[in-house]
Design an enzyme around this catalytic site. Sequence first.
Site, short mmCIF file in Angstrom:
data_model
loop_
_atom_site.label_atom_id
_atom_site.label_comp_id
_atom_site.label_asym_id
_atom_site.label_seq_id
_atom_site.Cartn_x
_atom_site.Cartn_y
_atom_site.Cartn_z
N MET A 51 -6.10 -19.39 -19.08
CA MET A 51 -7.43 -18.86 -18.84
C MET A 51 -7.84 -19.17 -17.41
O MET A 51 -7.77 -20.30 -16.99
CB MET A 51 -8.43 -19.46 -19.82
CG MET A 51 -8.10 -19.21 -21.29
SD MET A 51 -9.27 -19.99 -22.39
CE MET A 51 -8.78 -21.70 -22.18
N CYS A 52 -8.24 -18.15 -16.68
CA CYS A 52 -8.81 -18.25 -15.34
C CYS A 52 -7.74 -18.13 -14.24
O CYS A 52 -6.59 -18.52 -14.42
CB CYS A 52 -9.59 -19.54 -15.12
SG CYS A 52 -10.80 -19.91 -16.40
N THR A 53 -8.19 -17.62 -13.11
CA THR A 53 -7.37 -17.49 -11.91
C THR A 53 -8.23 -17.84 -10.71
O THR A 53 -9.40 -17.47 -10.65
CB THR A 53 -6.86 -16.04 -11.76
OG1 THR A 53 -6.11 -15.67 -12.92
CG2 THR A 53 -5.99 -15.90 -10.51
#
Length: 346
Positions: A1-3
């Site tokens: 999850m997330c970048t």
Amino acid sequence: MCTRVVWPDADGAVIVGRNMDYHRDLGTNLWKLPRGSRRDDGVDGALTWQSRYGSIVATAFDMITVDGVNEAGLAGHVLWLAESSYGELDPSRPALSQAVWLQYFLDNFATVAEAVGWITSNRVQVVQLTDPVTGEVPTIHLALDDASGDSAIIEYIDGDVEVHHGAEFRVMTNSPKYDEQLALLSQIDGFGGENPLPGTTLAPDRFARAAHYVRRLPQPKTQLEAIASMFSVIRNAAQPFRLPDEGRPDASQTIWQVVADLTRLRYVFESTTRPNIVWVDLADVDFAEGSPPLVLDLGSGLAIEGGLAGNVSTKFEERGELHFLSLTDLRRLAAGHGAVASSRPS
């Protein structure tokens, strides 16, 4: 999850973008936190401080700082890492709860190098906190970046801190841990390997795409072009809305995105469920010691027709102090002594 992605040479500016990917709404608001704010570690109170720098931060549930930038141009971003393991708490070492981990750096340091020096010299620990609503126990890692283009990835693996410090560490996603992500990237065409650029939403594939596209951005002529360019990269690494995968009811989707100009100190926020983009110019914000903490209510402000849009630097309102979730809060809950204190209106 997330970048998270850093563009360190955007026509003289350092631009950073991040996606927040999560399986439910985080009740995110923006807060203005002034200089001189007094805080503690959220663990046992052994570590206390008074903030040197004011900051604009994005919170989860008005209890955890998950993203933000301070007035010196240091920014930080909390992302999920399943492999995170923080070890048993050692009372002889300083410790920070997950809720205030990022905030400590925004409060106290102007550069990544200063923050990394403090981490390594003090052997600071991170203490997990259980979500008081769902019982979920976050496993997170942290990225820091600053106006010089410097960067650091901070992970806790098997109880030991691993710091990857240097301007070359432009991209961060999730599992596997960072040194393994770099090894996977080296297999991609353009980074030393022969594999084509991958297209799934898996963390290594998002890592490769973000690394690929940020290197190919054209030089912008304006700040608007620079910010739009970074949005184009992080949107390419975003996760679309979808039905839960079989056996994965917590599969993530991108719920909001941030782009920050660390040189000219603009913080831009975009919800994936609301039509308006908002931004804060830190030069227009009063961070003076003694000024009140202020909140920008994104939940209601972005939801209404004709609501928040554009420059919202003067739209923040008073709602008392930002209360960071602590071990004391969780112990009170476990003992049946009421709800966790919150900055939210009743």
